[in-house]
Design a protein around this motif. Structure first.
Motif, PDB file in Angstrom:
ATOM      1  N   PHE A  44       0.844  -1.205   0.000  1.00  0.00           N
ATOM      2  CA  PHE A  44       0.000   0.000   0.000  1.00  0.00           C
ATOM      3  C   PHE A  44       0.879   1.256   0.000  1.00  0.00           C
ATOM      4  O   PHE A  44       0.583   2.238  -0.689  1.00  0.00           O
ATOM      5  N   ALA A  45       1.948   1.210   0.804  1.00  0.00           N
ATOM      6  CA  ALA A  45       2.852   2.370   0.856  1.00  0.00           C
ATOM      7  C   ALA A  45       3.490   2.613  -0.507  1.00  0.00           C
ATOM      8  O   ALA A  45       3.634   3.760  -0.953  1.00  0.00           O
ATOM      9  N   GLN A  46       3.842   1.518  -1.180  1.00  0.00           N
ATOM     10  CA  GLN A  46       4.463   1.659  -2.498  1.00  0.00           C
ATOM     11  C   GLN A  46       3.464   2.235  -3.509  1.00  0.00           C
ATOM     12  O   GLN A  46       3.827   3.065  -4.355  1.00  0.00           O
ATOM     13  N   LEU A  47       2.205   1.808  -3.418  1.00  0.00           N
ATOM     14  CA  LEU A  47       1.200   2.353  -4.339  1.00  0.00           C
ATOM     15  C   LEU A  47       1.026   3.856  -4.099  1.00  0.00           C
ATOM     16  O   LEU A  47       0.886   4.628  -5.047  1.00  0.00           O
ATOM     17  N   ALA A  48       1.050   4.262  -2.828  1.00  0.00           N
ATOM     18  CA  ALA A  48       0.921   5.686  -2.503  1.00  0.00           C
ATOM     19  C   ALA A  48       2.082   6.485  -3.092  1.00  0.00           C
ATOM     20  O   ALA A  48       1.883   7.574  -3.651  1.00  0.00           O
ATOM     21  N   GLN A  49       3.271   5.941  -2.996  1.00  0.00           N
ATOM     22  CA  GLN A  49       4.440   6.617  -3.566  1.00  0.00           C
ATOM     23  C   GLN A  49       4.319   6.720  -5.091  1.00  0.00           C
ATOM     24  O   GLN A  49       4.593   7.767  -5.680  1.00  0.00           O
ATOM     25  N   LEU A  50       3.888   5.624  -5.715  1.00  0.00           N
ATOM     26  CA  LEU A  50       3.714   5.618  -7.173  1.00  0.00           C
ATOM     27  C   LEU A  50       2.682   6.655  -7.616  1.00  0.00           C
ATOM     28  O   LEU A  50       2.860   7.328  -8.631  1.00  0.00           O
ATOM     29  N   ALA A  51       1.611   6.771  -6.851  1.00  0.00           N
ATOM     30  CA  ALA A  51       0.565   7.745  -7.191  1.00  0.00           C
ATOM     31  C   ALA A  51       1.133   9.165  -7.112  1.00  0.00           C
ATOM     32  O   ALA A  51       0.859   9.998  -7.988  1.00  0.00           O
ATOM     33  N   ALA A  52       1.938   9.413  -6.086  1.00  0.00           N
ATOM     34  CA  ALA A  52       2.569  10.732  -5.970  1.00  0.00           C
ATOM     35  C   ALA A  52       3.480  10.982  -7.166  1.00  0.00           C
ATOM     36  O   ALA A  52       3.455  12.058  -7.774  1.00  0.00           O
ATOM     37  N   ASP A  53       4.248   9.961  -7.552  1.00  0.00           N
ATOM     38  CA  ASP A  53       5.151  10.094  -8.705  1.00  0.00           C
ATOM     39  C   ASP A  53       4.369  10.365  -9.991  1.00  0.00           C
ATOM     40  O   ASP A  53       4.825  11.092 -10.867  1.00  0.00           O
TER      41      ASP A  53
END
Ligand SMILES: *Cc1c(COP(=O)(O)O)cnc(C)c1O
Length: 229
Positions: free
Chosen positions: A182-191
């Motif tokens: 989930f944390a990785q998806l959040a980072q990807l969305a920010a990117d």
């Protein structure tokens, strides 16, 4: 006294419990919003869905276009402000029906589908927000764009096809702790410059909320266990 099994608890009561748990999770970190709850009604009939509509729930998820076509036209006629989210894989030959019936697509996962959805939305004069599904665990059997291609794919959906990309969606590997995914998806969305995060199901929606979910997709905790699914 023991608590009744979920399948014996009235649907409206289960809905209230889930909403309370969502609010409690969001309160744990300052600034976290309570996400939108999508009640995943796949495999359940209109008799099970109605009580939730009557209790005020408006967002529902289905994973098959044909099943949704059997159930939802009547329900939407009775509750015109109900919103239907497609959360399962979409075949291009079902894109027309999907655009006509659904309000949000959570399973945009390839360029060919982006193109056909854009064409159908233009033809029908309907603009559906879409979530790009990411294969966050890099699992062979799962749908979704690769992590390494997500930012570029979001850009292409927006620029080449004019789609409204609301955010990213994922289903983490079942056997692993979901938090890091989930944390990785959040980072990807920010990117990628998108704000929505469609993540978290019955077993892990509180973790997803702590990681910033904007939409959680909850089925069995609301409707009870599904046969054969
Ligand atoms: C079935 C399904 C859900 C809901 O799963 P539960 O574990 O029953 O809450 C959420 N997301 C997707 C994509 C699904 O197919």
């Amino acid at each position: 006294m023991t608590a009744p099994a979920p399948s014996q608890t009235p649907a409206a009561q289960r809905l209230e419990d889930i909403v309370l748990r969502m609010e409690k999770a969001a309160r744990r970190i300052e600034g976290l919003a309570v996400p939108k709850l999508i009640a995943v009604s796949k495999t359940f009939g209109t008799d099970a869905i109605e009580p939730l509509l009557a209790a005020g729930q408006r967002d529902f998820g289905e994973n098959r276009v044909q099943e949704a076509q059997r159930k939802w036209p009547a329900l939407k006629a009775a509750y015109p402000d109900a919103r239907l989210h497609l959360i399962g894989p979409l075949q291009t030959n079902k894109a027309r029906d999907a655009v006509a019936l659904f309000d949000v697509i959570h399973s945009l996962d390839r360029e060919k589908l982006a193109k056909i959805l854009a064409n159908e939305m233009a033809a029908q004069g309907r603009k559906l927000p879409c979530f790009v599904q990411v294969n966050i665990g890099g699992e062979e059997q799962k749908a979704g764009v690769a992590v390494s291609e997500t930012v570029q794919f979001v850009g292409r959906c927006r620029e080449a096809y004019g789609l409204e990309i609301a955010g990213l969606m994922c289903i983490p590997p079942v056997e692993e702790a979901p938090g890091p995914y989930f944390a990785q998806l959040a980072q990807l969305a920010a990117d990628a410059g998108v704000s929505g995060l469609s993540m978290g199901m019955s077993a892990d929606f509180e973790t997803a909320i702590l990681m910033g979910a904007s939409h959680v997709r909850v089925g069995s905790a609301l409707f009870g266990a599904r046969d054969g699914h």
